[in-house]
Every structure is written in structure tokens, then in C-alpha cells.
Design a protein around this motif. Structure first.
Motif, PDB file in Angstrom:
ATOM      1  N   ALA A  86      51.623  36.794  34.703  1.00  0.00           N
ATOM      2  CA  ALA A  86      50.377  36.105  35.036  1.00  0.00           C
ATOM      3  C   ALA A  86      49.611  36.861  36.121  1.00  0.00           C
ATOM      4  CB  ALA A  86      50.680  34.676  35.495  1.00  0.00           C
ATOM      5  N   ALA A  87      50.331  37.351  37.143  1.00  0.00           N
ATOM      6  CA  ALA A  87      49.682  38.112  38.208  1.00  0.00           C
ATOM      7  C   ALA A  87      49.091  39.412  37.662  1.00  0.00           C
ATOM      8  CB  ALA A  87      50.680  38.404  39.318  1.00  0.00           C
ATOM      9  N   LEU A  88      49.817  40.080  36.740  1.00  0.00           N
ATOM     10  CA  LEU A  88      49.335  41.333  36.152  1.00  0.00           C
ATOM     11  C   LEU A  88      48.039  41.113  35.375  1.00  0.00           C
ATOM     12  CD1 LEU A  88      49.657  44.309  35.337  1.00  0.00           C
ATOM     13  CD2 LEU A  88      51.145  43.549  33.468  1.00  0.00           C
ATOM     14  N   LEU A  89      48.003  40.093  34.556  1.00  0.00           N
ATOM     15  CA  LEU A  89      46.797  39.820  33.769  1.00  0.00           C
ATOM     16  C   LEU A  89      45.620  39.491  34.676  1.00  0.00           C
ATOM     17  CD1 LEU A  89      48.352  37.708  30.867  1.00  0.00           C
ATOM     18  CD2 LEU A  89      47.639  40.109  30.818  1.00  0.00           C
ATOM     19  N   ALA A  90      45.882  38.707  35.720  1.00  0.00           N
ATOM     20  CA  ALA A  90      44.792  38.340  36.623  1.00  0.00           C
ATOM     21  C   ALA A  90      44.255  39.560  37.357  1.00  0.00           C
ATOM     22  CB  ALA A  90      45.287  37.294  37.614  1.00  0.00           C
ATOM     23  N   LEU A  91      45.155  40.436  37.847  1.00  0.00           N
ATOM     24  CA  LEU A  91      44.722  41.627  38.566  1.00  0.00           C
ATOM     25  C   LEU A  91      43.987  42.599  37.638  1.00  0.00           C
ATOM     26  CD1 LEU A  91      47.827  42.274  40.856  1.00  0.00           C
ATOM     27  CD2 LEU A  91      45.549  41.552  41.572  1.00  0.00           C
ATOM     28  N   CYS A  92      44.478  42.763  36.422  1.00  0.00           N
ATOM     29  CA  CYS A  92      43.802  43.651  35.467  1.00  0.00           C
ATOM     30  C   CYS A  92      42.386  43.163  35.183  1.00  0.00           C
ATOM     31  CB  CYS A  92      44.594  43.735  34.160  1.00  0.00           C
ATOM     32  SG  CYS A  92      46.089  44.752  34.283  1.00  0.00           S
ATOM     33  N   ALA A  93      42.256  41.870  35.004  1.00  0.00           N
ATOM     34  CA  ALA A  93      40.927  41.312  34.742  1.00  0.00           C
ATOM     35  C   ALA A  93      40.002  41.509  35.932  1.00  0.00           C
ATOM     36  CB  ALA A  93      41.060  39.822  34.410  1.00  0.00           C
ATOM     37  N   LEU A  94      40.548  41.316  37.154  1.00  0.00           N
ATOM     38  CA  LEU A  94      39.722  41.461  38.352  1.00  0.00           C
ATOM     39  C   LEU A  94      39.283  42.906  38.540  1.00  0.00           C
ATOM     40  CD1 LEU A  94      38.547  40.297  40.982  1.00  0.00           C
ATOM     41  CD2 LEU A  94      40.766  40.728  42.061  1.00  0.00           C
ATOM     42  N   VAL A  95      40.234  43.867  38.433  1.00  0.00           N
ATOM     43  CA  VAL A  95      39.899  45.279  38.619  1.00  0.00           C
ATOM     44  C   VAL A  95      38.920  45.743  37.540  1.00  0.00           C
ATOM     45  CG1 VAL A  95      40.836  47.624  38.588  1.00  0.00           C
ATOM     46  CG2 VAL A  95      42.025  45.817  39.822  1.00  0.00           C
ATOM     47  N   THR A  96      39.107  45.318  36.314  1.00  0.00           N
ATOM     48  CA  THR A  96      38.203  45.706  35.229  1.00  0.00           C
ATOM     49  C   THR A  96      36.796  45.187  35.473  1.00  0.00           C
ATOM     50  OG1 THR A  96      40.056  45.691  33.672  1.00  0.00           O
ATOM     51  CG2 THR A  96      37.844  45.609  32.745  1.00  0.00           C
ATOM     52  N   ALA A  97      36.710  43.940  35.913  1.00  0.00           N
ATOM     53  CA  ALA A  97      35.386  43.369  36.168  1.00  0.00           C
ATOM     54  C   ALA A  97      34.681  44.083  37.310  1.00  0.00           C
ATOM     55  CB  ALA A  97      35.534  41.877  36.478  1.00  0.00           C
ATOM     56  N   LEU A  98      35.425  44.368  38.397  1.00  0.00           N
ATOM     57  CA  LEU A  98      34.801  45.070  39.523  1.00  0.00           C
ATOM     58  C   LEU A  98      34.379  46.480  39.137  1.00  0.00           C
ATOM     59  CD1 LEU A  98      37.152  43.953  42.458  1.00  0.00           C
ATOM     60  CD2 LEU A  98      34.800  43.211  42.027  1.00  0.00           C
ATOM     61  N   THR A  99      35.236  47.173  38.390  1.00  0.00           N
ATOM     62  CA  THR A  99      34.895  48.535  37.971  1.00  0.00           C
ATOM     63  C   THR A  99      33.655  48.538  37.082  1.00  0.00           C
ATOM     64  OG1 THR A  99      37.233  49.141  38.077  1.00  0.00           O
ATOM     65  CG2 THR A  99      35.782  50.606  36.838  1.00  0.00           C
ATOM     66  N   ALA A 100      33.614  47.619  36.155  1.00  0.00           N
ATOM     67  CA  ALA A 100      32.457  47.544  35.260  1.00  0.00           C
ATOM     68  C   ALA A 100      31.185  47.205  36.013  1.00  0.00           C
ATOM     69  CB  ALA A 100      32.722  46.509  34.170  1.00  0.00           C
ATOM     70  N   ALA A 101      31.286  46.350  37.016  1.00  0.00           N
ATOM     71  CA  ALA A 101      30.090  45.926  37.754  1.00  0.00           C
ATOM     72  C   ALA A 101      29.600  46.990  38.710  1.00  0.00           C
ATOM     73  CB  ALA A 101      30.404  44.631  38.516  1.00  0.00           C
ATOM     74  N   ILE A 102      30.522  47.737  39.334  1.00  0.00           N
ATOM     75  CA  ILE A 102      30.119  48.675  40.376  1.00  0.00           C
ATOM     76  C   ILE A 102      29.828  50.066  39.813  1.00  0.00           C
ATOM     77  CG2 ILE A 102      30.871  49.804  42.504  1.00  0.00           C
ATOM     78  CD1 ILE A 102      32.531  47.321  43.095  1.00  0.00           C
ATOM     79  N   LEU A 103      30.724  50.570  38.953  1.00  0.00           N
ATOM     80  CA  LEU A 103      30.625  51.959  38.493  1.00  0.00           C
ATOM     81  C   LEU A 103      29.962  52.110  37.128  1.00  0.00           C
ATOM     82  CD1 LEU A 103      34.159  53.154  39.652  1.00  0.00           C
ATOM     83  CD2 LEU A 103      31.984  53.393  40.850  1.00  0.00           C
TER      84      LEU A 103
END
Length: 419
Positions: free
Chosen positions: A13-30
């Protein structure tokens, strides 16, 4: 197994949540391309999943023997965390952002960070490891019987709290062992006192009966005197046996009280009447003073009567001729207070706190000559406390003693019904 499964589910559960968070931030910023973003998600999933799997394997099967030390574990955790960070940054940077030159520089910096983190882990874990070693040494010494050993408290973290808790436990264990030794010593003293008080009358009875049986004593007057003395000694033995039985009930907490609402005035009056002859024989003045409006008390009248008897008997035994004994009873708020005061020899300061112990005697030789196994005050204390009251003594050497006990008042309903 259930614990490991729960940890695996929590890690997923922690892995899925972190992957989703990092993906969203990367997509939004870069704003990466779709292929780069897909590669990032795949890598994070594989990297995080592998790390979690490695941790679960370590939890399930344990670490190798060389990694059992706390400091080594902390160093491994620091190293693995830093390497994982290095690998993640390196891969993602290679995929998306940095040139090979910048990537090499970043790798060097992260490698330096790995070394620093391992050094810091070893350094910061030293107080904790030292505290744990101190705990182990202290536990071993205590197991060998050295109850004065205490573990050093060298940190303020959870291990320091554990050391403080260990020391508190050791202190309680030491106090408990000391109390047990005191109780064992008291038992030995009780057995010695009772053995003496059983042997003395038995020897006297045996000598008198043998004299009559062998015909050494045959005149009727002497025979009657021997028989009267034997009966007196038998009564003394019977009282001692009763005392021992009652004391055993008190110690076991099985003393049964037959409670009723009664007046202390009646018990004190009966005591004065029954003890006056003995007081006169010892050339003592025995007096009683009771408040006129003393309320009724819920009590076992026979046992409370025995408490008063014991206290007055003790005062008679330790008050020289021409002295006086006063019994007082008064209202003391939520309880009734009874005091037996004498002008006797008093109690030495070091003995005041011990007079209620089983078989304890301020003057063992005089107590044995005057009878009794030193159980009266201990029995009185047990009876009073079984009623929910308190008992204590105030004394000054060569000036007398005042034994005081309290009993709770009867409730208004029982007091009205008694009236």
C-alpha cells in the motif's frame, strides 16, 4: 506468518501511494514524455517492490550472524538506504535529465553520502549499544544474586527508558527480597517464641503429674494445688493455640467477622469490670472515659472486645505498681477513636514501629515470664484492619504508652435501626 503478511500488505500500500505521488509530481513539474513517465513508473515499482521484498525476507528469516549487532544493523540500514537513493537517482537521471558527465558527478556525491551515513550510524548508535551492553551485564549480575546492581542510563531514548525501568524493577525486587528475609526472620522468631511458650507449661505439667504418679507427692492439699496449677497451665496452652489459629486466619485473609451495630460504651464497661480485679492486684488504677454521645459502630463485638482486652492486658503487664491506665473513647468525625493510655515503662524509639509484628517483644525475657507469645498486639492489629480501621502507638521511654485504634461509624440507617 500473519505478521509478515500484514507487513507485506502495508508495504504494498505504501509503495503504490508513493509511486502515485512521485508520478504526479514529476508530471506536474517536469512535464516528461509519456514514454519517460511510463519508464519512471516501471522503475519505481520494481525498485520499491524489490526493496520491500528484501526487507520482508530479512524479517521472516532473520539476518546472518555477523549482522546481529545493533550497530551493524544500523550501518546496513544506512548503507542500503543510501544505495537505494543513489540507484534511483542515477537511473531516473539517466533516463530523463542528466548528461553522463553530470551523472558521474552525482554518483560521486551520493557515494560520499553513503560513507558519511555509515560513519554517522556507527557513531550515533554507540551510546545505545553501550546502554544495551550495560543492561545485559546488570541482568546477568542480578541473576547471580547481586540485587544491588543497577544498569547505567547513558541515553535519553527508548533504551534509556528501558534502563530506568530495569533499575526500577531491580529496586522493587531488592525490596521484595528484603521483605521476604524479614518475614522469614519473623517466622523463625515466632516459632522460637511459641516453642518456648509451649515447652515451659508442658514441662511444668509433666513434672507435677510425674510427681503425683510416682507417689512423691501424695498429700491431698499438695495434689489439689498441683492439679489447679496444671489446669492453669492447660488454659494458658489453650489460649496460645487459639491465638495461633486466629493469627493464621488473619495472615491468610480468611478472618470471618460477625458484624452487628453495637456501642463501644458497653465493651469498655465490660472491660473495666473484668479487668479491675487484675489491676487492683498489680496496684494500678484502671479508669474509663467515654463521650456521652458516642455513636454506634458496625463491628464484630467479640473480636473488638478482644482488641480492648489485649491492649489493657498489655498495659497492665508493662505498668509498675501505683501507675494508672485510662481507656478513652470519643467521636472522631467519620470514625470512633479508642485509646488505652498507661504510665508504664514505655517503648524504646527503635521498637515503636515493630510492636505490632508477630511475636515481637520489647523485652523477651520479661514477656515470657509474664506469659504470652507476643501475639496479642499483632492479633489486635489484624482485627482492627479487618474492620477497616487503623491502630498505632505513641510512646516515650519511662513515661508510658498510648495505643489508639479507630473503627468506622455505623451508617445512619443501621444506627437508626439500632436505636
Amino acid at each position: 506468518m500473519t505478521s509478515t503478511l500484514n507487513m507485506a500488505l502495508a508495504g504494498l500500500a505504501a509503495l503504490l501511494a508513493l509511486c502515485a505521488l512521485v508520478t504526479a509530481l514529476t508530471a506536474a513539474i517536469l512535464n516528461p514524455t509519456a514514454s519517460d513517465l511510463a519508464a519512471l513508473v516501471a522503475y519505481l515499482t520494481l525498485s520499491g517492490g524489490g526493496s520491500i521484498a528484501l526487507g520482508l525476507v530479512a524479517v521472516r528469516f532473520g539476518l546472518p550472524r555477523w549482522a546481529m549487532s545493533l550497530r551493524v544493523r544500523l550501518a546496513l540500514i544506512s548503507t542500503m538506504t543510501a544505495l537505494l537513493a543513489l540507484f534511483n537517482v542515477a537511473v531516473t537521471a539517466a533516463l530523463m535529465f542528466l548528461s553522463p558527465h553530470d551523472l558521474g558527478l552525482l554518483a560521486g556525491l551520493l557515494g560520499f553520502s553513503v560513507g558519511i551515513s555509515v560513519f554517522v550510524a556507527f557513531t550515533l548508535s554507540e551510546p545505545t549499544a553501550r546502554s544495551i551492553r550495560g543492561l545485559a551485564i546488570a541482568a546477568e549480575r542480578i541473576s547471580e544474586g547481586d540485587l544491588e546492581t543497577r544498569a547505567p542510563v547513558q541515553s535519553r531514548d527508548e533504551v534509556g527508558e528501558l534502563a530506568e525501568a530495569f533499575n526500577a524493577m531491580a529496586g522493587k525486587l531488592q525490596a521484595g527480597m528484603a521483605r521476604e528475609r524479614e518475614m522469614e526472620e519473623a517466622r523463625r522468631e515466632l516459632i522460637s517464641a511459641v516453642s518456648h511458650d509451649l515447652r515451659t507449661p508442658l514441662s511444668s505439667i509433666r513434672a507435677m503429674i510425674e510427681s503425683m504418679y510416682d507417689g512423691v507427692v501424695s498429700d491431698p492439699e499438695t495434689v489439689r494445688r498441683y492439679l489447679a496449677t496444671s489446669m492453669s497451665e492447660i488454659d494458658r496452652l489453650s489460649r496460645l493455640v487459639d491465638d495461633l489459629f486466629e493469627l493464621s486466619q488473619i495472615a491468610a485473609g480468611s478472618l470471618k467477622l460477625h458484624m452487628e451495630t453495637a456501642l463501644l460504651q458497653d465493651l469498655i464497661s465490660d472491660t473495666l469490670e473484668s479487668m479491675s480485679a487484675q489491676a487492683i492486684t498489680h496496684k494500678l488504677r484502671l479508669e474509663g472515659v467515654v463521650d456521652e454521645e458516642l455513636p454506634p459502630v458496625r463491628m464484630d463485638t467479640q473480636r473488638v472486645q478482644r482488641v480492648i482486652y489485649n491492649l489493657v492486658q498489655n498495659a497492665i503487664r508493662h505498668t509498675p505498681p501505683d501507675g494508672s491506665i485510662h481507656i478513652r473513647a470519643r467521636d472522631a468525625g467519620a470514625e470512633v477513636r479508642v485509646e488505652v493510655e498507661d504510665t508504664g515503662e514505655g517503648i524504646p524509639g527503635g521498637d515503636v514501629d515493630r510492636v505490632f509484628e508477630r511475636s515481637y517483644r520489647v523485652d523477651a525475657s520479661r514477656s515470657r515470664e509474664s506469659g504470652g507469645a507476643g501475639l496479642g498486639l499483632s492479633i489486635a492489629k489484624g482485627i482492627v484492619e479487618a474492620h477497616g480501621g487503623r491502630i498505632w502507638v505513641e510512646s516515650a521511654l519511662h513515661r508510658g504508652s498510648a495505643f489508639t485504634f479507630t473503627l468506622p461509624k455505623a451508617s445512619p440507617q443501621t444506627a437508626v435501626s439500632h436505636a
